[in-house]
Design an enzyme around this catalytic site. Structure first.
Site, short mmCIF file in Angstrom:
data_model
loop_
_atom_site.label_atom_id
_atom_site.label_comp_id
_atom_site.label_asym_id
_atom_site.label_seq_id
_atom_site.Cartn_x
_atom_site.Cartn_y
_atom_site.Cartn_z
N GLY A 234 4.45 8.49 -16.98
CA GLY A 234 4.22 9.90 -17.24
C GLY A 234 5.39 10.75 -16.76
O GLY A 234 5.90 11.60 -17.48
N ALA A 235 5.81 10.51 -15.52
CA ALA A 235 6.89 11.29 -14.94
C ALA A 235 7.37 10.60 -13.67
O ALA A 235 6.70 9.70 -13.17
CB ALA A 235 6.40 12.71 -14.61
N GLU B 273 9.36 11.18 -9.74
CA GLU B 273 9.62 12.19 -8.71
C GLU B 273 11.00 12.11 -8.08
O GLU B 273 11.17 12.54 -6.93
CB GLU B 273 8.57 12.02 -7.61
N ASN B 274 12.04 11.63 -8.77
CA ASN B 274 13.39 11.55 -8.20
C ASN B 274 13.72 12.82 -7.41
O ASN B 274 13.45 13.92 -7.86
CB ASN B 274 14.41 11.41 -9.32
N GLU C 255 4.15 15.19 -9.13
CA GLU C 255 5.55 14.82 -8.87
C GLU C 255 6.15 15.72 -7.80
O GLU C 255 6.90 15.27 -6.95
CB GLU C 255 6.38 14.86 -10.15
N HIS D 123 5.11 14.69 -4.31
CA HIS D 123 5.81 13.49 -3.83
C HIS D 123 7.01 13.85 -2.95
O HIS D 123 7.46 13.01 -2.18
CB HIS D 123 6.32 12.66 -5.01
N GLU E 161 1.23 6.76 -3.68
CA GLU E 161 0.50 7.11 -4.91
C GLU E 161 -0.96 7.51 -4.64
O GLU E 161 -1.44 8.50 -5.18
CB GLU E 161 0.58 5.97 -5.92
#
Ligand SMILES: [Zn+2]
Length: 888
Positions: free
Chosen positions: A274-275, A277-278, A311, A314, A333
Site C-alpha cells: 500500500g505504502a 514509510e521511508n 505511514e 511509523h 506494524e
C-alpha cells in the site's frame, strides 16, 4: 541473524530461525551513496565507514554485505583495490575479513532498473525511478549489511538527465545541488537520523509538486510536499489534509513531533504494497493517496486518511525505534496499525471503525489461524520474510497492543509508550522490549501475556452464567482453549482481558460488585481470564441479567456460548455497547444462516422466520442510530465468515442460503428500503465526513436490497442513480449492484463506465474488480477474457489485485466452482507471475492453502494444483514456502 543464502546442495530454500539470531559483527556509522541514474544500467557508488560491533558475540567475525542480482564493478578498502582473493563472493553476499575500526570500503555496482519487474530495490514505474527496500530490497541496489539492526547515517547524491528527471529526491534534507555540462544535474540529500537500509528511498522523475506546511507544537515549520504525475495534480488535497491531521493527532495523543524540516509523499503506479514509510520520503501506491470526489469512493477517502496516518506514525513507531530483526515485524506494524485505528476512530465513527476492523480479523486472520500458514504474531521461523507481511503480524498484532491498552487503561498505556520511546530512541529492539516498557511504567507483570506473541491460533472462550434469585448472585464461568497449529500442538493458557456488562430487562447495565468487594463499582468490568477455567461471582444482582460479553471485542477470540434467538434479538435491540449490539445481530444472522445452509443441504424448502425479518425492520427504521451503524447491522455476514463457522465448507449451500436470505429481506422489507432510499436523497456537493458517508452507505445498501427484489422500479432507481450522480461512491455502488444481475443494462453500463474513465488507471481498477466480484455463473470466462484487455497489465500489482486477486480471494462461490476451473486459472496466473513478481505470486497462491477445509473432491482438485506448482523447477522462495507448507 543467520545468512539468507540458498543452500547450494539442494534447491530447497533454507529456513531462518529466531533462535539463531546473532548481532552483526560490524556496524556502519556512515554511508555515502552516489547514483548515476539510467534505466538500462544505473551505476551505484557507495562509501562505508565501518567499525567492530562491541555487542557482537565474537570479536573476529567477518563483515557480511548482502547483495542480490548485482554486478560488482570495483571494490576498495582504505583506497586500495581488492582482487578476488581478498574477499568471498557468492550470489547472496560478500564477506570481508580483518577490517580495522574506521576502515573505509568503496564499492561500485551496476544494476538494471528497467528489467526489475519484482518491484524490490530500484525500479521504473511510468518513466519514474523509485525504490522499495523493505524488507530486503536494499541488497538489490548495493552490497550492504541489509538488516534492520545496522543503523547508519545516509548521504545520497542522485545524478540524472535534467530534462527527463527534473525532480530528484531522497531521505532527509537537500544540502547541495548542481548542473553538469552534459545535460545532467545532481542533488545531494543528507539524513541526520541513523536508519536501517530498509528505510532508504530515492525517486527521480518528471513530477508535479503540491506544497503545504505544518507548524509543530514547539513552533518549527515543516514543509509538506506531495509529488504526483502531472495529470493527477487535482487529486492531492485529501492526502495533504490527512497528513496534517495525522501530524496534529500524534502530537496530541502521543506527544510525538515530526523531526525533519521536510516531509514528502510520492505517488507511484507500480507498487507491491500500500505504502512505505521511508524516512522523510514516503512512497505510496497511487491508489492509496490520490482522490477526488469524481474518482474516489468514501472507502478510498477513508483508507487514504488511515494509510497516510499509518505511514506518518511509523516515523516514531518504526523509524526512530525500529526492529532488531524481521521476526519482530509486529513491533512496528502491530503497534502502528493500532495507532492508525485509533486515529481513524477519533476522526470518524469509533464503533463503525471497530466493527470493520473486527470484520477483517474474523474473515481473514481467523482463517489464517486455521490454515497451514498459521503463525504467531512473532513468528519463530521463515523462509521468505515477504510472506510474513500478514493479517496476523499486522491486525492481530494490533489487537495484542489493544489488549495491553485494555489491561493498563488509556493513561497507563500512554505512560508505557512514553517510556518505550524514551528508552529506545535510535535503537533496534524487540517486542519483548515493548512489553517490558509497559510493565515498568505500570508496575505490572505481563509474563503470561507474552504468550500472545509466541503462540499462534485463535483462542476459544466458553461462557456460561447462572443466576441465583435467592442469594441475588450471578456466577459466570469462563473457560479457554486454543486449537493446535503447525508446530504447536499444545497451548498454554493466555492472559485475556474480557470486558462485560450485565443488563436488566430494559437493557440498562446493572451496577457490578464482585464477591469480596465492599461496594459496587461501575457498570462494566474488564475481567482478566488467566486460567483454563475461572469463575466470577457478582453479588447484589436484583434480577436475572442478560450477559453482554466481550464488549468492544476486548480480545481477538472466538466466543462459544449458548444463546437463544430471543436473547440475541434483545441484545441487537438494546445492548448499550455498539459493538456488541452489532455483534448480536451478526450472531443472530449467522445462526439463522447456518440453519438455512442445513436446509439447502437436505433439499428442504427454505423459510425465513418472521421474528428475524422484524428485527431487521426495527433496525432499519431506528431513527436515533447512526446511519453507518445501521448499514453495518443490516449487512449479512460474508460468505467467507460463514465458511469459517462451518465444520466443512459447502460453498454452494452457503451462497444459496445467503442469497435466499437477501432476497427474502428485499421482498418483505421492500417498502422500508424504498423509504430510506428516497429520504433524504443524494448529497450535493460531495463531502467527506462521517455523517455524509453514513447516509451514502445506508442508501446504497438499500439500493442493493431493492435490486434483489428484481422489480422494474428498483432497476430504474439504479439506472437513474448511475445517470445523475457526480460522486464515485454512488456511481460505483449502483454499478456493482447492477453487475450482480444478468440484465441487458449491465453490459451497456459497464461499457459506458469504461469509456468515461479509461484514462484513469485507479478507476479502471474498480471496473476490473466489479466484474471479478460478480456472482454470475460466467464470471470466470469474463475474468479470463479481461486478462487480454488493453487496460490490463500482469506486471502491475494493482491490476492483478483488482482482477485476479478479487476473483480468487473475494468471490468464494465462483473461485471454488466444483469443476476446479477457478483453481486451474489461479495456478496458471501464479506460474506466469512467479518469474515476474514473486511477492504477488505468493500472495495469490495462498488462496489454495486452506484446501483441507473443503469437501474431498475440492480438496483433491486444490492439492493437484498445488502439486502442479511444486513440480516446476526454479520456483521463487516466496511461492515455494507457501506451497510446500500448504501441502505439509
Ligand atoms: Zn506499516
Amino acid at each position: 541473524m543467520a545468512d539468507f543464502a540458498k543452500d547450494n546442495a539442494a534447491s530447497t530454500p533454507r529456513t531462518i530461525y529466531l533462535k539463531d539470531y546473532q548481532p552483526p559483527a560490524y556496524l556502519v556509522d556512515e554511508v555515502s551513496l552516489r547514483f548515476e541514474l539510467e534505466p538500462a544500467t544505473t551505476r551505484v557508488n557507495s562509501r562505508l565507514v565501518v567499525r567492530r560491533n562491541p555487542g557482537a558475540e565474537t570479536s573476529d567475525g567477518a563483515l557480511q554485505l548482502h547483495g542480490q542480482n548485482l554486478e560488482l564493478a570495483a571494490i576498495q578498502v582504505n583506497g586500495a583495490a581488492l582482487d578476488e582473493a581478498d574477499y568471498q563472493l557468492d550470489d547472496e553476499q560478500l564477506l570481508l575479513d580483518g577490517l580495522d575500526d574506521g576502515a573505509v570500503i568503496e564499492i561500485e555496482t551496476l544494476i538494471h532498473p528497467d528489467t526489475n519487474t519484482a518491484l524490490e530495490g530500484l525500479y521504473i514505474s511510468s518513466d519514474m525511478f523509485c525504490t522499495q527496500c523493505e524488507a530486503e530490497g536494499f541488497r538489490r541496489i548495493t552490497y550492504f549489511p541489509d538488516r534492520p539492526d545496522v543503523m547508519t547515517r545516509f548521504t545520497t547524491t542522485l545524478v540524472a538527465d535534467k530534462a527527463r528527471y527534473p525532480v530528484l529526491l531522497s531521505n532527509g534534507n537537500p544540502v547541495d545541488q548542481g548542473e553538469m555540462e552534459d545535460g545532467r544535474h545532481w542533488v545531494t540529500w543528507q539524513d541526520p537520523f541513523p536508519k536501517p537500509s530498509y528505510l532508504f528511498a530515492l525517486v527521480a522523475g518528471n513530477l508535479y509538486c503540491q506544497e503545504d506546511s505544518f507548524r509543530t507544537r514547539s513552533g518549527r515549520n515543516v514543509t509538506l510536499k506531495i509529488f504526483v504525475e502531472p495529470e493527477n495534480r487535482n487529486k492531492c488535497d485529501h492526502a495533504l489534509a490527512s497528513l496534517k491531521q495525522a501530524m496534529k493527532w500524534d502530537e496530541d495523543t502521543y506527544g510525538r513531533e515530526y523531526d525533519l524540516d521536510i516531509f514528502m509523499i510520492v505517488a507511484v503506479n507500480d507498487f507491491n504494497m500500500g505504502a512505505m514509510e521511508n524516512k522523510g520520503l514516503n512512497i505510496f501506491n497511487a491508489s492509496c493517496v490520490l482522490a477526488s470526489p469524481e474518482t474516489a469512493t468514501d472507502a478510498d477517502y477513508y483508507n487514504i486518511q488511515s494509510i497516510i496516518g499509518h505511514e506518518y506514525f511509523h516515523n516514531w513507531s518504526g523509524n526512530r525505534v525500529t526492529c532488531r530483526d524481521w521476526f519482530q515485524l509486529s513491533l512496528k506494524e502491530g503497534f502502528t496499525v493500532f495507532r492508525d485505528q485509533e486515529f481513524s476512530s477519533d476522526l470518524n465513527s469509533r464503533p463503525v471503525k471497530r466493527i470493520s476492523d473486527v470484520n477483517v480479523l474474523r474473515s481473514f486472520q481467523f482463517a489464517q489461524d486455521a490454515s497451514p500458514m498459521a503463525h504467531a504474531v512473532r513468528p519463530d521461523a521463515y523462509m521468505e520474510i515477504s510472506n510474513f507481511y500478514t493479517v496476523t503480524v499486522y491486525n492481530k498484532g494490533a489487537e495484542v497492543v489493544r489488549m495491553i491498552c485494555n489491561l493498563v487503561g488509556r493513561e497507563g498505556f500512554r505512560k508505557g509508550c512514553d517510556l518505550y520511546f524514551d528508552r529506545h530512541d535510535g535503537q533496534a529492539v524487540t517486542t519483548d522490549d515493548f512489553v517490558a516498557a509497559m510493565e515498568a511504567a505500570n508496575g505490572i507483570d505481563l509474563t503470561q501475556f507474552r504468550r500472545w506473541y509466541s503462540q499462534a491460533g485463535t483462542p476459544v472462550i466458553g461462557a456460561s452464567g447462572q443466576y441465583d434469585a435467592q442469594t441475588r448472585t450471578y456466577r459466570l464461568t469462563l473457560t479457554q482453549q486454543c486449537p493446535p497449529t503447525p508446530g504447536q500442538e499444545h497451548k498454554e493458557a493466555f492472559h485475556i482481558p474480557v470486558e462485560l456488562a450485565l443488563l436488566d430487562s430494559s437493557g440498562q447495565p446493572l451496577a457490578l460488585q464482585l464477591e469480596g468487594e465492599s461496594s459496587p463499582a461501575g457498570n462494566h468490568r474488564m475481567l482478566e481470564l488467566k486460567q483454563t477455567s475461572q469463575q466470577f461471582e457478582f453479588t447484589g444482582i436484583r434480577e436475572q441479567p442478560v450477559l453482554s460479553l466481550l464488549s468492544g471485542f476486548s480480545a481477538p477470540v472466538k466466543l462459544q456460548m449458548e444463546r437463544s434467538d430471543e436473547e440475541l434479538a434483545f441484545l441487537f435491540a438494546h445492548d448499550p455497547d455498539s459493538f456488541n449490539r452489532w455483534n448480536a445481530g451478526q450472531t443472530l444472522a449467522s445462526q439463522t444462516l447456518l440453519q438455512l445452509i442445513e436446509q439447502v443441504q437436505q433439499n428442504a424448502t427454505l423459510s425465513l422466520q418472521d421474528n428475524f425479518v422484524q428485527a431487521f425492520r426495527k433496525t432499519l427504521q431506528h431513527a436515533d442510530l447512526d446511519h453507518a451503524l445501521i448499514t453495518q447491522a443490516l449487512s449479512l455476514p460474508s460468505e467467507s465468515y460463514l465458511a469459517d463457522q462451518c465444520a466443512s465448507v459447502d460453498v454452494d449451500a452457503i451462497h444459496t442460503a445467503r442469497e435466499f436470505m437477501r432476497k427474502q429481506l428485499a421482498e418483505q422489507l421492500y417498502d422500508s428500503f424504498l423509504d430510506v432510499y428516497r429520504n433524504p436523497g443524494p448529497d450535493k456537493p460531495y463531502r467527506f465526513d462521517a455523517a455524509s458517508m453514513g447516509r451514502r452507505s445506508l442508501r446504497n445498501l438499500c439500493l442493493s436490497y431493492l435490486l434483489e427484489s428484481g422489480s422494474d422500479e428498483a432497476r430504474e432507481l439504479c439506472l437513474s442513480q448511475l445517470q445523475h450522480t457526480h460522486n464515485m461512491t454512488d456511481t460505483l455502488a449502483a454499478l456493482s449492484s447492477l453487475s450482480q444481475h444478468n440484465w441487458p443494462e449491465r453490459v451497456e453500463q459497464l461499457n459506458r463506465f469504461y469509456d468515461r474513465w479509461k484514462p484513469d488507471p485507479q478507476v479502471i481498477d474498480k471496473w476490473f474488480s466489479i466484474q471479478a466480484g460478480s456472482r454470475l455463473p460466467d464470471t470466470l470466462q469474463q475474468v479470463e477474457s479481461l486478462l487480454t484487455h488493453p487496460a490490463f497489465r500482469i506486471t502491475n500489482p494493482n491490476k492483478v489485485r483488482a482482477l485476479v486477486g478479487k476473483f480468487c480471494m473475494g468471490n468464494q462461490v465462483r473461485f471454488h466452482s466444483s469443476d476446479g476451473e477457478g483453481y486451474r486459472f489461479l495456478t496458471d496466473r501464479v506460474l506466469e507471475l512467479d518469474s515476474i513478481n514473486p511477492q504477488m505470486a505468493a500472495r495469490l497462491v495462498s488462496a489454495l492453502s486452506r484446501w483441507k477445509r473443503f469437501d474431498s473432491e475440492r480438496q483433491g482438485l486444490m492439492q493437484n494444483e498445488l502439486q502442479r506448482i511444486l513440480a516446476v523447477t526454479g520456483l521463487s522462495r516466496d511461492v515455494f514456502e507457501i506451497v510446500s507448507k500448504s501441502l505439509d
